[in-house]
Motif scaffolding. Structure first.
Motif, PDB file in Angstrom:
ATOM      1  N   TRP A  80      -9.154   1.532   3.726  1.00 36.51           N
ATOM      2  CA  TRP A  80      -8.189   0.575   3.185  1.00 36.51           C
ATOM      3  C   TRP A  80      -8.459  -0.815   3.748  1.00 36.51           C
ATOM      4  O   TRP A  80      -8.587  -0.995   4.958  1.00 36.51           O
ATOM      5  N   ASN A  81      -8.572  -1.796   2.857  1.00 36.08           N
ATOM      6  CA  ASN A  81      -8.730  -3.192   3.251  1.00 36.08           C
ATOM      7  C   ASN A  81      -7.335  -3.801   3.379  1.00 36.08           C
ATOM      8  O   ASN A  81      -6.636  -3.991   2.378  1.00 36.08           O
ATOM      9  N   VAL A 125      -9.631   7.970   3.321  1.00 33.79           N
ATOM     10  CA  VAL A 125      -9.426   6.689   2.642  1.00 33.79           C
ATOM     11  C   VAL A 125      -9.879   5.546   3.544  1.00 33.79           C
ATOM     12  O   VAL A 125      -9.636   5.557   4.756  1.00 33.79           O
ATOM     13  N   TRP A 151       0.845  -1.192   0.000  1.00 35.50           N
ATOM     14  CA  TRP A 151       0.000   0.000   0.000  1.00 35.50           C
ATOM     15  C   TRP A 151       0.875   1.234   0.000  1.00 35.50           C
ATOM     16  O   TRP A 151       2.058   1.185   0.299  1.00 35.50           O
ATOM     17  N   SER A 167     -12.115   6.402  -1.473  1.00 40.71           N
ATOM     18  CA  SER A 167     -11.259   7.578  -1.351  1.00 40.71           C
ATOM     19  C   SER A 167     -12.094   8.803  -1.686  1.00 40.71           C
ATOM     20  O   SER A 167     -12.783   8.831  -2.710  1.00 40.71           O
ATOM     21  N   ARG A 204      -5.335  -5.742   0.594  1.00 38.47           N
ATOM     22  CA  ARG A 204      -4.372  -4.738   0.135  1.00 38.47           C
ATOM     23  C   ARG A 204      -4.968  -3.869  -0.972  1.00 38.47           C
ATOM     24  O   ARG A 204      -4.383  -3.670  -2.035  1.00 38.47           O
ATOM     25  N   SER A 205      -6.144  -3.345  -0.701  1.00 45.35           N
ATOM     26  CA  SER A 205      -6.832  -2.546  -1.713  1.00 45.35           C
ATOM     27  C   SER A 205      -7.543  -1.370  -1.055  1.00 45.35           C
ATOM     28  O   SER A 205      -7.915  -1.427   0.121  1.00 45.35           O
ATOM     29  N   ARG A 206      -7.723  -0.338  -1.836  1.00 43.84           N
ATOM     30  CA  ARG A 206      -8.434   0.856  -1.386  1.00 43.84           C
ATOM     31  C   ARG A 206      -9.906   0.704  -1.729  1.00 43.84           C
ATOM     32  O   ARG A 206     -10.277   0.561  -2.894  1.00 43.84           O
ATOM     33  N   GLN A 215      -4.948  10.348   3.538  1.00 41.45           N
ATOM     34  CA  GLN A 215      -3.774  10.383   2.677  1.00 41.45           C
ATOM     35  C   GLN A 215      -3.841  11.680   1.882  1.00 41.45           C
ATOM     36  O   GLN A 215      -4.718  11.867   1.047  1.00 41.45           O
TER      37      GLN A 215
END
Length: 417
Positions: free
Chosen positions: A52-53, A50, A22, A62, A57-59, A45
């Motif tokens: 975030w999972n 944001v 990330w 946002s 490993r994903s957004r 950010q």
């Protein structure tokens, strides 16, 4: 690993390690677990909120809300908590532009609603206001420019309203007209610390602002009927590095003296004082929107806090003060002449020589600690310099003009008032 709190309760660190894959949150505001027991992080950010999972490993989400420096709060509609959280039920409330904004996901998009605000709004900035500039208004109205630690500059307007009842009379308040927008890519995360404006012979009024992360901004200001308009000319971080520690603390802007003018150029002179103790002398070309660093004014050994400008017998002078109690006066015209002399009489000649370093024409330690306020004024045969500091004192120093105008400094010491 156990951590014990003040009330005797203890907590156990279950998992510790780096989160891979990330780009990183600058501030983590909360955590939750989804219905499939995946860890979710909520944070900021740059200017975005944001979600975030961590496991995937994903957004997930946002949204541009202006960053964590504004008042904000988030939660889940329907009373959902941190367990079995559903990101689609997330709501984010924050303050921006005098209004309360509420944002929530609608499918893949984010919907935003605005409430409150108007003349009853009380929020202009989410952090400290470092600088204000007063602009001409219409009738009884005044315009005020503000620069804040939250990274924004705002144009405010005064308005008066009638108060009825026992306290009958007039009440004056502020209305936020607009936020001055620079280049967001360059401006991200940079606090705005200082502003300066100058009326030029050829380009109208020019506004220059500076702040953290080497950031300088230039706007052209115009008045049209009852409106004040700003056209962004340049937003630039002077260093290309990712970690910019330089912070501009004070700025003064001069119209280019006529002796250096060229028919096809529109240029202003900018003296930008920074927390490294140096004052950088720039030329900004309004047509090409190009910066050129021409000289380094070096004397202060600590952060420069304030500055003031003076025109004396057609020559440009700059007064500066620092955290160590030192005050200095600089002959800006002489510095420009030295730059032009090194270029064969051409101020705009680009050279690969070492940057010109300039020393002050007068200097003195007036205060025991930081000098926060500074102004300079011509009065008869003297220049009066007034300063105020952290030592809770106010000082007025009288400097004979002949000491400043002479090619070689005189021996007569200025007298304190």
């Amino acid at each position: 690993m156990a951590v014990e709190g003040e009330d005797g309760r203890s907590a156990r660190l279950v998992k510790e390690g780096a989160i891979q894959g990330w780009s990183g949150l600058e501030l983590i505001a909360g955590i939750a677990w989804s219905s499939s027991e995946e860890l979710l992080l909520f944070g900021f950010q740059h200017m975005h909120f944001v979600v975030w999972n961590v496991d995937q490993r994903s957004r997930i989400l946002s949204f541009d809300c202006g960053g964590a420096r504004r008042p904000y709060m988030f939660g889940f509609r329907g009373g959902g908590g941190v367990y079995a959280a559903d990101p689609s039920l997330l709501s984010l409330a924050f303050v921006r532009e005098q209004r309360l904004h509420v944002a929530f996901p609608v499918g893949p998009e984010v919907e935003e609603k605005k409430t409150g605000g108007g003349r009853g709004g009380v929020w202009f900035h989410g952090r400290e206001v470092h600088e204000v500039l007063l602009l001409p208004g219409r009738g009884e109205e005044l315009h005020v420019l503000t620069a804040s630690e939250d990274g924004s500059m705002k144009l405010l307007q005064t308005f008066s309203s009638q108060i009825a009842g026992a306290r009958e009379g007039k009440q004056t308040s502020f209305l936020c007209l607009k936020t001055l927008e620079g280049d967001r890519h360059e401006q991200l995360g940079a606090a705005m610390r200082c502003m300066s404006k100058v009326s030029t012979r050829r380009s109208g009024t020019i506004l220059v602002s500076g702040g953290a992360k080497d950031l300088l901004q230039v706007f052209q200001m115009t008045e049209e009927e009852d409106k004040v308009e700003f056209r962004m000319l340049n937003t630039q971080r002077l260093s290309s590095g990712k970690k910019c520690m330089l912070r501009f603390m004070s700025i003064e802007t001069f119209d280019l003296p006529s002796e250096f003018e060229r028919s096809n150029e529109e240029v202003v002179v900018v003296a930008a004082a920074a927390d490294d103790g140096h004052i950088r002398l720039f030329l900004f070309n309004i047509k090409s929107r190009h910066w050129r660093l021409v000289a380094l004014l070096s004397h202060h050994l600590s952060a420069v806090l304030s500055s003031s400008k003076l025109e004396l017998h057609g020559r440009l002078f700059l007064a500066t003060s620092a955290t160590d109690g030192q005050v200095a006066l600089w002959d800006v015209s002489a510095a420009l002449q030295l730059v032009a002399g090194g270029g064969g009489g051409d101020l705009f000649c680009e050279r690969d020589e070492q940057l010109l370093e300039v020393k002050p024409v007068w200097r003195q330690r007036i205060h025991q600690s930081g000098v926060n306020g500074l102004d300079v004024l011509e009065e008869g045969e003297e220049v009066h310099l007034v300063s105020s500091g952290d030592d809770q004192s106010i000082s007025v120093t009288a400097i004979p003009k002949r000491l400043l105008l002479a090619e070689a400094g005189g021996r007569e010491a200025p007298r304190g008032l």
